[in-house]
Design a protein around this motif. Structure first.
Motif, PDB file in Angstrom:
ATOM      1  N   VAL A  27       0.950  -1.091   0.082  1.00 39.14           N
ATOM      2  CA  VAL A  27      -0.205   0.040  -0.042  1.00 39.14           C
ATOM      3  C   VAL A  27       0.965   1.209  -0.001  1.00 39.14           C
ATOM      4  O   VAL A  27       1.797   1.416   0.776  1.00 39.14           O
ATOM      5  CB  VAL A  27      -0.930   0.049   1.238  1.00 39.14           C
ATOM      6  CG1 VAL A  27      -1.820   1.254   1.318  1.00 39.14           C
ATOM      7  CG2 VAL A  27      -1.707  -1.294   1.305  1.00 39.14           C
ATOM      8  N   ILE A  28       0.534   2.205  -0.960  1.00 32.13           N
ATOM      9  CA  ILE A  28       1.192   3.363  -0.910  1.00 32.13           C
ATOM     10  C   ILE A  28       0.046   4.520  -0.571  1.00 32.13           C
ATOM     11  O   ILE A  28      -1.196   4.205  -1.154  1.00 32.13           O
ATOM     12  CB  ILE A  28       2.094   3.629  -2.265  1.00 32.13           C
ATOM     13  CG1 ILE A  28       1.206   3.724  -3.487  1.00 32.13           C
ATOM     14  CG2 ILE A  28       3.233   2.666  -2.217  1.00 32.13           C
ATOM     15  CD1 ILE A  28       1.577   3.941  -4.712  1.00 32.13           C
ATOM     16  N   GLY A  29       0.512   5.619  -0.285  1.00 29.17           N
ATOM     17  CA  GLY A  29      -0.674   6.738  -0.100  1.00 29.17           C
ATOM     18  C   GLY A  29       0.035   7.989  -0.008  1.00 29.17           C
ATOM     19  O   GLY A  29       0.902   8.212   0.324  1.00 29.17           O
ATOM     20  N   GLY A  30      -0.813   8.970  -0.090  1.00 32.33           N
ATOM     21  CA  GLY A  30      -0.439  10.311   0.267  1.00 32.33           C
ATOM     22  C   GLY A  30      -1.561  11.650   0.036  1.00 32.33           C
ATOM     23  O   GLY A  30      -2.633  11.054  -0.178  1.00 32.33           O
ATOM     24  N   PHE A  62      -9.871   5.116 -12.057  1.00 28.32           N
ATOM     25  CA  PHE A  62      -8.505   5.865 -11.612  1.00 28.32           C
ATOM     26  C   PHE A  62      -7.346   5.367 -12.312  1.00 28.32           C
ATOM     27  O   PHE A  62      -7.358   3.900 -12.396  1.00 28.32           O
ATOM     28  CB  PHE A  62      -8.283   5.665  -9.884  1.00 28.32           C
ATOM     29  CG  PHE A  62      -9.234   6.691  -9.397  1.00 28.32           C
ATOM     30  CD1 PHE A  62      -9.159   7.957  -9.435  1.00 28.32           C
ATOM     31  CD2 PHE A  62     -10.200   5.903  -8.634  1.00 28.32           C
ATOM     32  CE1 PHE A  62     -10.222   8.666  -8.535  1.00 28.32           C
ATOM     33  CE2 PHE A  62     -11.235   6.850  -7.576  1.00 28.32           C
ATOM     34  CZ  PHE A  62     -11.166   8.162  -7.720  1.00 28.32           C
ATOM     35  N   GLU A  63      -6.241   5.925 -12.487  1.00 27.54           N
ATOM     36  CA  GLU A  63      -4.907   5.514 -12.843  1.00 27.54           C
ATOM     37  C   GLU A  63      -4.041   6.329 -12.226  1.00 27.54           C
ATOM     38  O   GLU A  63      -4.129   7.674 -11.977  1.00 27.54           O
ATOM     39  CB  GLU A  63      -4.865   5.843 -14.481  1.00 27.54           C
ATOM     40  CG  GLU A  63      -5.585   5.114 -15.399  1.00 27.54           C
ATOM     41  CD  GLU A  63      -5.464   5.004 -16.893  1.00 27.54           C
ATOM     42  OE1 GLU A  63      -4.426   5.826 -17.132  1.00 27.54           O
ATOM     43  OE2 GLU A  63      -6.201   4.831 -17.885  1.00 27.54           O
ATOM     44  N   ILE A  64      -2.821   5.804 -11.931  1.00 32.30           N
ATOM     45  CA  ILE A  64      -1.566   6.229 -11.250  1.00 32.30           C
ATOM     46  C   ILE A  64      -0.586   6.108 -12.318  1.00 32.30           C
ATOM     47  O   ILE A  64      -0.279   4.802 -12.728  1.00 32.30           O
ATOM     48  CB  ILE A  64      -1.221   5.742  -9.751  1.00 32.30           C
ATOM     49  CG1 ILE A  64      -2.398   5.836  -9.052  1.00 32.30           C
ATOM     50  CG2 ILE A  64      -0.196   6.522  -9.341  1.00 32.30           C
ATOM     51  CD1 ILE A  64      -2.203   5.247  -7.590  1.00 32.30           C
ATOM     52  N   LEU A  65       0.048   7.432 -12.678  1.00 34.40           N
ATOM     53  CA  LEU A  65       1.545   7.033 -13.318  1.00 34.40           C
ATOM     54  C   LEU A  65       2.623   7.758 -12.656  1.00 34.40           C
ATOM     55  O   LEU A  65       2.530   8.766 -11.963  1.00 34.40           O
ATOM     56  CB  LEU A  65       1.355   8.132 -14.800  1.00 34.40           C
ATOM     57  CG  LEU A  65       0.384   7.746 -15.721  1.00 34.40           C
ATOM     58  CD1 LEU A  65       0.407   8.463 -16.948  1.00 34.40           C
ATOM     59  CD2 LEU A  65       0.743   6.042 -16.277  1.00 34.40           C
ATOM     60  N   GLY A  75      -5.423  -4.461  -5.337  1.00 30.81           N
ATOM     61  CA  GLY A  75      -6.534  -4.022  -4.455  1.00 30.81           C
ATOM     62  C   GLY A  75      -6.981  -2.661  -4.630  1.00 30.81           C
ATOM     63  O   GLY A  75      -8.074  -2.278  -3.943  1.00 30.81           O
ATOM     64  N   GLY A  76      -6.623  -1.933  -5.990  1.00 30.07           N
ATOM     65  CA  GLY A  76      -7.537  -0.882  -6.345  1.00 30.07           C
ATOM     66  C   GLY A  76      -6.890   0.403  -5.647  1.00 30.07           C
ATOM     67  O   GLY A  76      -5.953   0.622  -4.966  1.00 30.07           O
ATOM     68  N   ILE A  77      -7.579   1.383  -6.048  1.00 27.28           N
ATOM     69  CA  ILE A  77      -7.316   2.916  -5.825  1.00 27.28           C
ATOM     70  C   ILE A  77      -8.537   3.503  -5.000  1.00 27.28           C
ATOM     71  O   ILE A  77      -9.537   3.300  -5.590  1.00 27.28           O
ATOM     72  CB  ILE A  77      -6.972   3.746  -7.103  1.00 27.28           C
ATOM     73  CG1 ILE A  77      -5.680   3.073  -7.662  1.00 27.28           C
ATOM     74  CG2 ILE A  77      -6.391   5.047  -6.774  1.00 27.28           C
ATOM     75  CD1 ILE A  77      -5.389   3.679  -9.138  1.00 27.28           C
ATOM     76  N   LEU A  90      -5.353   9.925  -1.057  1.00 28.93           N
ATOM     77  CA  LEU A  90      -5.295   8.839  -2.214  1.00 28.93           C
ATOM     78  C   LEU A  90      -4.463   7.783  -1.819  1.00 28.93           C
ATOM     79  O   LEU A  90      -3.310   7.937  -1.173  1.00 28.93           O
ATOM     80  CB  LEU A  90      -5.107   9.203  -3.492  1.00 28.93           C
ATOM     81  CG  LEU A  90      -5.430   8.341  -4.587  1.00 28.93           C
ATOM     82  CD1 LEU A  90      -6.046   9.258  -5.908  1.00 28.93           C
ATOM     83  CD2 LEU A  90      -4.042   7.808  -5.149  1.00 28.93           C
ATOM     84  N   ASP A  91      -4.877   6.504  -1.763  1.00 27.85           N
ATOM     85  CA  ASP A  91      -4.085   5.322  -1.552  1.00 27.85           C
ATOM     86  C   ASP A  91      -4.357   4.381  -2.767  1.00 27.85           C
ATOM     87  O   ASP A  91      -5.310   4.460  -3.123  1.00 27.85           O
ATOM     88  CB  ASP A  91      -3.995   4.857  -0.211  1.00 27.85           C
ATOM     89  CG  ASP A  91      -5.372   4.407   0.138  1.00 27.85           C
ATOM     90  OD1 ASP A  91      -6.084   3.759  -0.821  1.00 27.85           O
ATOM     91  OD2 ASP A  91      -5.795   4.291   1.386  1.00 27.85           O
ATOM     92  N   ALA A  92      -3.284   3.331  -2.757  1.00 29.99           N
ATOM     93  CA  ALA A  92      -3.290   2.210  -3.700  1.00 29.99           C
ATOM     94  C   ALA A  92      -2.890   1.096  -3.042  1.00 29.99           C
ATOM     95  O   ALA A  92      -1.798   1.237  -2.376  1.00 29.99           O
ATOM     96  CB  ALA A  92      -2.435   2.515  -5.102  1.00 29.99           C
ATOM     97  N   ALA A  93      -3.491  -0.216  -3.305  1.00 29.14           N
ATOM     98  CA  ALA A  93      -3.144  -1.200  -2.462  1.00 29.14           C
ATOM     99  C   ALA A  93      -2.918  -2.537  -3.375  1.00 29.14           C
ATOM    100  O   ALA A  93      -3.582  -2.538  -4.511  1.00 29.14           O
ATOM    101  CB  ALA A  93      -4.301  -1.634  -1.467  1.00 29.14           C
ATOM    102  N   GLY A  94      -2.030  -3.353  -2.895  1.00 29.73           N
ATOM    103  CA  GLY A  94      -1.791  -4.537  -3.939  1.00 29.73           C
ATOM    104  C   GLY A  94      -0.881  -4.242  -4.744  1.00 29.73           C
ATOM    105  O   GLY A  94      -0.889  -4.959  -5.761  1.00 29.73           O
TER     106      GLY A  94
END
Length: 105
Positions: A27-30, A62-65, A75-77, A90-94
């Protein structure tokens, strides 16, 4: 930190300086910093946040670049934008954090 651009469909809506939140779960987030395109989605995101606690990948595309490489978090955004608070998150898991390290090195 890893700077990521955030999109919904073809619209860049903002950016996040990501930190690793949970290594085991990938998991990342910020804090989410919006740009003008976010205005197209803001009220819907806030409604999902109010109703469900957040807006997520099931609600929006959602997309993250990061460095022009799209992340694919299994795990989604999730984006939180409450009408009551002046903070967005916002966070993204998996994610495979080893692959992410290759991108950000």
């Amino acid at each position: 930190m890893m700077e990521g651009k955030i999109f919904i469909d073809v619209y860049e809506i903002g950016n996040v300086d990501f930190k690793i939140i949970d290594e085991n779960m990938g998991v990342i987030g910020g804090d989410f910093l919006s740009i003008h395109n976010y205005d197209k989605f803001k009220s819907k995101v806030q409604n999902f946040t109010e109703k469900n606690g957040n807006a997520n990948s099931a609600d929006f595309n959602f997309e993250i670049l990061i460095k022009n490489i799209e992340l694919n978090p299994i795990g989604g955004i999730t984006l939180l934008d409450s009408k009551e608070f002046d903070e967005m998150y916002l966070d993204a898991a998996g994610l495979d954090l080893r692959e992410l390290e290759k991108i950000t090195d």
